[in-house]
Design a protein around this motif. Structure first.
Motif, PDB file in Angstrom:
ATOM      1  N   GLU A 141       0.800  -1.219   0.000  1.00 32.03           N
ATOM      2  CA  GLU A 141       0.000   0.000   0.000  1.00 32.03           C
ATOM      3  C   GLU A 141       0.838   1.276   0.000  1.00 32.03           C
ATOM      4  O   GLU A 141       0.294   2.371  -0.105  1.00 32.03           O
ATOM      5  CB  GLU A 141      -0.948   0.001   1.203  1.00 32.03           C
ATOM      6  N   VAL A 142       2.154   1.144   0.134  1.00 30.70           N
ATOM      7  CA  VAL A 142       2.990   2.347   0.209  1.00 30.70           C
ATOM      8  C   VAL A 142       3.905   2.512  -0.993  1.00 30.70           C
ATOM      9  O   VAL A 142       4.553   3.544  -1.135  1.00 30.70           O
ATOM     10  CB  VAL A 142       3.851   2.345   1.493  1.00 30.70           C
ATOM     11  N   CYS A 143       3.965   1.499  -1.827  1.00 29.28           N
ATOM     12  CA  CYS A 143       4.888   1.557  -2.967  1.00 29.28           C
ATOM     13  C   CYS A 143       4.225   0.936  -4.195  1.00 29.28           C
ATOM     14  O   CYS A 143       3.889  -0.249  -4.185  1.00 29.28           O
ATOM     15  CB  CYS A 143       6.180   0.815  -2.625  1.00 29.28           C
ATOM     16  N   PRO A 144       4.012   1.731  -5.249  1.00 29.11           N
ATOM     17  CA  PRO A 144       3.359   1.214  -6.457  1.00 29.11           C
ATOM     18  C   PRO A 144       4.081   0.020  -7.075  1.00 29.11           C
ATOM     19  O   PRO A 144       3.437  -0.914  -7.571  1.00 29.11           O
ATOM     20  CB  PRO A 144       3.399   2.424  -7.406  1.00 29.11           C
ATOM     21  N   GLU A 145       5.435   0.035  -7.036  1.00 27.27           N
ATOM     22  CA  GLU A 145       6.202  -1.066  -7.618  1.00 27.27           C
ATOM     23  C   GLU A 145       5.949  -2.378  -6.869  1.00 27.27           C
ATOM     24  O   GLU A 145       5.864  -3.449  -7.457  1.00 27.27           O
ATOM     25  CB  GLU A 145       7.702  -0.751  -7.618  1.00 27.27           C
ATOM     26  N   VAL A 146       5.840  -2.270  -5.557  1.00 24.61           N
ATOM     27  CA  VAL A 146       5.576  -3.451  -4.739  1.00 24.61           C
ATOM     28  C   VAL A 146       4.140  -3.914  -4.926  1.00 24.61           C
ATOM     29  O   VAL A 146       3.853  -5.117  -4.947  1.00 24.61           O
ATOM     30  CB  VAL A 146       5.867  -3.171  -3.247  1.00 24.61           C
ATOM     31  N   ASN A 147       3.234  -2.963  -5.058  1.00 28.94           N
ATOM     32  CA  ASN A 147       1.836  -3.303  -5.287  1.00 28.94           C
ATOM     33  C   ASN A 147       1.672  -4.061  -6.599  1.00 28.94           C
ATOM     34  O   ASN A 147       0.867  -4.994  -6.715  1.00 28.94           O
ATOM     35  CB  ASN A 147       0.980  -2.040  -5.311  1.00 28.94           C
ATOM     36  N   ALA A 148       2.477  -3.667  -7.589  1.00 29.12           N
ATOM     37  CA  ALA A 148       2.420  -4.336  -8.896  1.00 29.12           C
ATOM     38  C   ALA A 148       3.040  -5.723  -8.844  1.00 29.12           C
ATOM     39  O   ALA A 148       2.582  -6.649  -9.513  1.00 29.12           O
ATOM     40  CB  ALA A 148       3.134  -3.481  -9.946  1.00 29.12           C
ATOM     41  N   ASP A 149       4.094  -5.883  -8.021  1.00 29.22           N
ATOM     42  CA  ASP A 149       4.795  -7.161  -7.933  1.00 29.22           C
ATOM     43  C   ASP A 149       5.514  -7.230  -6.590  1.00 29.22           C
ATOM     44  O   ASP A 149       6.449  -6.476  -6.328  1.00 29.22           O
ATOM     45  CB  ASP A 149       5.814  -7.293  -9.067  1.00 29.22           C
ATOM     46  N   LEU A 150       5.074  -8.133  -5.727  1.00 24.99           N
ATOM     47  CA  LEU A 150       5.676  -8.264  -4.396  1.00 24.99           C
ATOM     48  C   LEU A 150       7.162  -8.575  -4.458  1.00 24.99           C
ATOM     49  O   LEU A 150       7.901  -8.327  -3.503  1.00 24.99           O
ATOM     50  CB  LEU A 150       4.963  -9.360  -3.600  1.00 24.99           C
ATOM     51  N   ARG A 151       7.632  -9.098  -5.571  1.00 16.90           N
ATOM     52  CA  ARG A 151       9.050  -9.438  -5.704  1.00 16.90           C
ATOM     53  C   ARG A 151       9.942  -8.196  -5.719  1.00 16.90           C
ATOM     54  O   ARG A 151      11.161  -8.310  -5.583  1.00 16.90           O
ATOM     55  CB  ARG A 151       9.273 -10.258  -6.971  1.00 16.90           C
ATOM     56  N   ASN A 152       9.336  -7.031  -5.862  1.00 12.16           N
ATOM     57  CA  ASN A 152      10.110  -5.790  -5.866  1.00 12.16           C
ATOM     58  C   ASN A 152      10.368  -5.242  -4.464  1.00 12.16           C
ATOM     59  O   ASN A 152      11.020  -4.212  -4.320  1.00 12.16           O
ATOM     60  CB  ASN A 152       9.372  -4.710  -6.680  1.00 12.16           C
ATOM     61  N   VAL A 153       9.867  -5.928  -3.448  1.00  8.92           N
ATOM     62  CA  VAL A 153       9.892  -5.354  -2.106  1.00  8.92           C
ATOM     63  C   VAL A 153      11.299  -5.047  -1.604  1.00  8.92           C
ATOM     64  O   VAL A 153      11.548  -3.998  -1.008  1.00  8.92           O
ATOM     65  CB  VAL A 153       9.147  -6.266  -1.105  1.00  8.92           C
ATOM     66  N   TYR A 154      12.251  -5.937  -1.843  1.00  9.70           N
ATOM     67  CA  TYR A 154      13.597  -5.706  -1.329  1.00  9.70           C
ATOM     68  C   TYR A 154      14.411  -4.756  -2.201  1.00  9.70           C
ATOM     69  O   TYR A 154      15.546  -4.431  -1.881  1.00  9.70           O
ATOM     70  CB  TYR A 154      14.327  -7.039  -1.156  1.00  9.70           C
ATOM     71  N   LYS A 155      13.802  -4.294  -3.288  1.00 10.15           N
ATOM     72  CA  LYS A 155      14.446  -3.271  -4.109  1.00 10.15           C
ATOM     73  C   LYS A 155      13.859  -1.892  -3.828  1.00 10.15           C
ATOM     74  O   LYS A 155      14.330  -0.897  -4.348  1.00 10.15           O
ATOM     75  CB  LYS A 155      14.273  -3.611  -5.594  1.00 10.15           C
ATOM     76  N   SER A 156      12.828  -1.849  -3.008  1.00  7.06           N
ATOM     77  CA  SER A 156      12.144  -0.594  -2.725  1.00  7.06           C
ATOM     78  C   SER A 156      12.855   0.194  -1.625  1.00  7.06           C
ATOM     79  O   SER A 156      12.844  -0.192  -0.458  1.00  7.06           O
ATOM     80  CB  SER A 156      10.697  -0.866  -2.302  1.00  7.06           C
ATOM     81  N   GLN A 157      13.482   1.297  -1.986  1.00  5.54           N
ATOM     82  CA  GLN A 157      14.132   2.159  -1.001  1.00  5.54           C
ATOM     83  C   GLN A 157      13.098   2.788  -0.073  1.00  5.54           C
ATOM     84  O   GLN A 157      13.371   3.039   1.099  1.00  5.54           O
ATOM     85  CB  GLN A 157      14.938   3.253  -1.708  1.00  5.54           C
ATOM     86  N   PHE A 158      11.905   3.041  -0.599  1.00  5.93           N
ATOM     87  CA  PHE A 158      10.859   3.647   0.218  1.00  5.93           C
ATOM     88  C   PHE A 158      10.487   2.746   1.386  1.00  5.93           C
ATOM     89  O   PHE A 158      10.373   3.195   2.523  1.00  5.93           O
ATOM     90  CB  PHE A 158       9.626   3.926  -0.642  1.00  5.93           C
ATOM     91  N   VAL A 159      10.315   1.462   1.095  1.00  2.79           N
ATOM     92  CA  VAL A 159       9.956   0.508   2.152  1.00  2.79           C
ATOM     93  C   VAL A 159      11.066   0.418   3.189  1.00  2.79           C
ATOM     94  O   VAL A 159      10.833   0.445   4.393  1.00  2.79           O
ATOM     95  CB  VAL A 159       9.661  -0.883   1.549  1.00  2.79           C
ATOM     96  N   LYS A 160      12.324   0.336   2.713  1.00  2.00           N
ATOM     97  CA  LYS A 160      13.462   0.219   3.632  1.00  2.00           C
ATOM     98  C   LYS A 160      13.586   1.434   4.540  1.00  2.00           C
ATOM     99  O   LYS A 160      13.679   1.328   5.764  1.00  2.00           O
ATOM    100  CB  LYS A 160      14.756   0.042   2.833  1.00  2.00           C
ATOM    101  N   LYS A 161      13.600   2.619   3.937  1.00  2.00           N
ATOM    102  CA  LYS A 161      13.819   3.847   4.701  1.00  2.00           C
ATOM    103  C   LYS A 161      12.661   4.147   5.635  1.00  2.00           C
ATOM    104  O   LYS A 161      12.851   4.631   6.742  1.00  2.00           O
ATOM    105  CB  LYS A 161      14.044   5.015   3.743  1.00  2.00           C
ATOM    106  N   THR A 162      11.445   3.858   5.185  1.00  2.00           N
ATOM    107  CA  THR A 162      10.271   4.108   6.019  1.00  2.00           C
ATOM    108  C   THR A 162      10.346   3.317   7.313  1.00  2.00           C
ATOM    109  O   THR A 162      10.156   3.855   8.406  1.00  2.00           O
ATOM    110  CB  THR A 162       8.975   3.722   5.273  1.00  2.00           C
ATOM    111  N   GLY A 163      10.655   2.028   7.213  1.00  2.00           N
ATOM    112  CA  GLY A 163      10.696   1.180   8.403  1.00  2.00           C
ATOM    113  C   GLY A 163      11.837   1.510   9.330  1.00  2.00           C
ATOM    114  O   GLY A 163      11.646   1.709  10.529  1.00  2.00           O
ATOM    115  N   SER A 164      13.047   1.611   8.810  1.00  2.00           N
ATOM    116  CA  SER A 164      14.218   1.805   9.647  1.00  2.00           C
ATOM    117  C   SER A 164      14.231   3.172  10.315  1.00  2.00           C
ATOM    118  O   SER A 164      14.497   3.299  11.509  1.00  2.00           O
ATOM    119  CB  SER A 164      15.493   1.627   8.817  1.00  2.00           C
ATOM    120  N   LYS A 165      13.928   4.209   9.560  1.00  2.00           N
ATOM    121  CA  LYS A 165      13.965   5.565  10.105  1.00  2.00           C
ATOM    122  C   LYS A 165      12.896   5.776  11.160  1.00  2.00           C
ATOM    123  O   LYS A 165      13.128   6.383  12.197  1.00  2.00           O
ATOM    124  CB  LYS A 165      13.783   6.588   8.971  1.00  2.00           C
ATOM    125  N   SER A 166      11.716   5.252  10.928  1.00  2.00           N
ATOM    126  CA  SER A 166      10.604   5.465  11.854  1.00  2.00           C
ATOM    127  C   SER A 166      10.733   4.630  13.125  1.00  2.00           C
ATOM    128  O   SER A 166      10.389   5.086  14.207  1.00  2.00           O
ATOM    129  CB  SER A 166       9.273   5.140  11.165  1.00  2.00           C
TER     130      SER A 166
END
Length: 284
Positions: free
Chosen positions: A203-228
Motif C-alpha cells: 500500500e505504500v509503494c506502487p512497484e511493490v503493489n504491482a509485484d511483491l518481488r520488488n519489495v527488497y528493491k524498494s528504497q521507500f519501504v526500507k527507509k520508512t521502516g528503519s527511520k521510523s
C-alpha cells in the motif's frame, strides 16, 4: 558503469530469493527443533515463545493468521482481527499452530497482546511482565488470577516482534513511539532479541503493489521502516498479510516464511546461548 552493475546485481539477488523453492523455507520451519531446557529450569512444552506488540490495527493478529494459513496450506482465521482502528485483542492469548500430518504442535507459539493506543490499550509494564513470563492466557491486569508468580523458561518471551503497518508508521503519535522505544529498551536489558514486521507494504509503494518481488528493491519501504522504528534494516522484515485474498499467493507466503524463519532462529539463539568457554574463545 559501477552503479548499473550494482543495480543489476541487487535485482538478480532478490529475484533469486523469490525464485528459490518455497518448499525449502517451508521444510526449514517444519523441521525446526526447539531448544533443550537447562537442568535447573522447569520446561515441559519446549517451545519458542514469540511475543508480538505494536499499535492497534497494524496487523498483529493478521500476521498470526497468515503464518497459520501458510503452514496449514489453506486459508485460516484463528486470531480475530479487525479493521476499525480499535484493539480487537482484549486479553493476552497464546496461539499454537497444529501440524496437520500428525496433530501435534509446532515448537513455537505466538502471544498476541492488546495493541498500543493513546490513553488506553496495553501499557509498557504489561508488555514487560509478558516478556518476563509473568502473564498467563486471559491476563488483563497485574493483580488478576492470570498473573504468573513463578514463570518457567518456557513462559518467558524468547523473541520480541514489533508489528507496524508501513502505510501508518509515519502517523504514529509521540506517545506510541515512546512506548515502543521503552519496550525495546526493556527487552534489550533482558537480552531478548528483537525484530520488526512491516505490514501492508503493497500500500505504500506502487512497484511493490504491482509485484511483491520488488519489495527488497524498494528504497521507500526500507527507509520508512528503519527511520521510523529506529531498528536496523536487517532486523526489519516487510510482509503482506492475507487480507482480501481467498486463495494462496506464493510471493506473499515467501515473505511470511522468510520472516518466520528468522523469528524462530532468533528465539532459538536466545534460548540456547553459547557456552561461556566458547564465547571467550571467540573473543580471543
Amino acid at each position: 558503469d559501477l552503479h548499473t552493475l550494482l543495480g543489476k546485481y541487487e535485482s538478480s539477488k532478490h529475484m533469486f530469493v523469490f525464485s528459490s523453492d518455497e518448499s525449502e523455507y517451508l521444510q526449514s520451519v517444519r523441521g525446526f527443533e526447539p531448544f533443550q531446557p537447562h537442568d535447573d529450569e522447569k520446561n515441559e512444552d519446549q517451545h519458542i515463545r514469540i511475543l508480538l506488540h505494536g499499535p492497534v490495527g497494524h496487523g498483529k493478529s493478521s500476521f498470526i493468521n497468515s503464518v497459520n494459513s501458510v503452514l496449514q496450506g489453506r486459508m485460516t482465521g484463528r486470531a480475530l482481527a479487525d479493521a476499525c482502528g480499535k484493539s480487537f485483542t482484549k486479553k493476552y492469548k497464546t496461539y499454537k499452530i497444529t501440524k496437520e500430518e500428525d496433530g501435534t504442535f509446532y515448537p513455537f507459539v505466538f502471544n498476541d497482546i492488546m495493541g498500543l493506543e493513546k490513553d488506553q490499550g496495553v501499557c509498557e509494564e504489561d508488555i514487560k511482565l509478558a516478556m518476563m513470563g509473568h502473564v498467563r492466557d486471559g491476563y488483563t491486569v497485574k493483580d488478576d488470577p492470570y498473573y504468573n508468580t513463578n514463570p518457567s523458561l518456557s513462559d518467558k518471551a524468547h523473541v520480541l516482534v514489533c508489528v507496524v503497518s508501513a502505510n501508518e508508521v509515519h502517523l504514529l503519535n509521540h506517545d506510541a513511539m515512546k512506548k515502543m522505544r521503552n519496550v525495546r529498551l526493556e527487552a534489550s536489558d533482558m537480552g531478548i532479541p528483537q525484530m520488526a514486521i512491516l505490514t501492508n507494504i503493497d500500500e505504500v509503494c506502487p512497484e511493490v503493489n504491482a509485484d511483491l518481488r520488488n519489495v527488497y528493491k524498494s528504497q521507500f519501504v526500507k527507509k520508512t521502516g528503519s527511520k521510523s522504528l529506529g531498528i536496523p534494516l536487517n532486523y526489519i522484515f516487510p510482509v503482506k498479510n492475507y487480507h482480501s485474498e481467498i486463495t494462496p499467493n506464493d510471493d506473499l507466503e515467501m515473505l511470511i516464511l522468510m520472516a518466520l524463519r528468522q523469528i524462530i532462529n532468533f528465539g532459538k539463539d536466545f534460548a540456547r546461548p553459547l557456552p561461556l568457554h566458547h564465547t571467550i574463545c571467540n573473543l580471543n
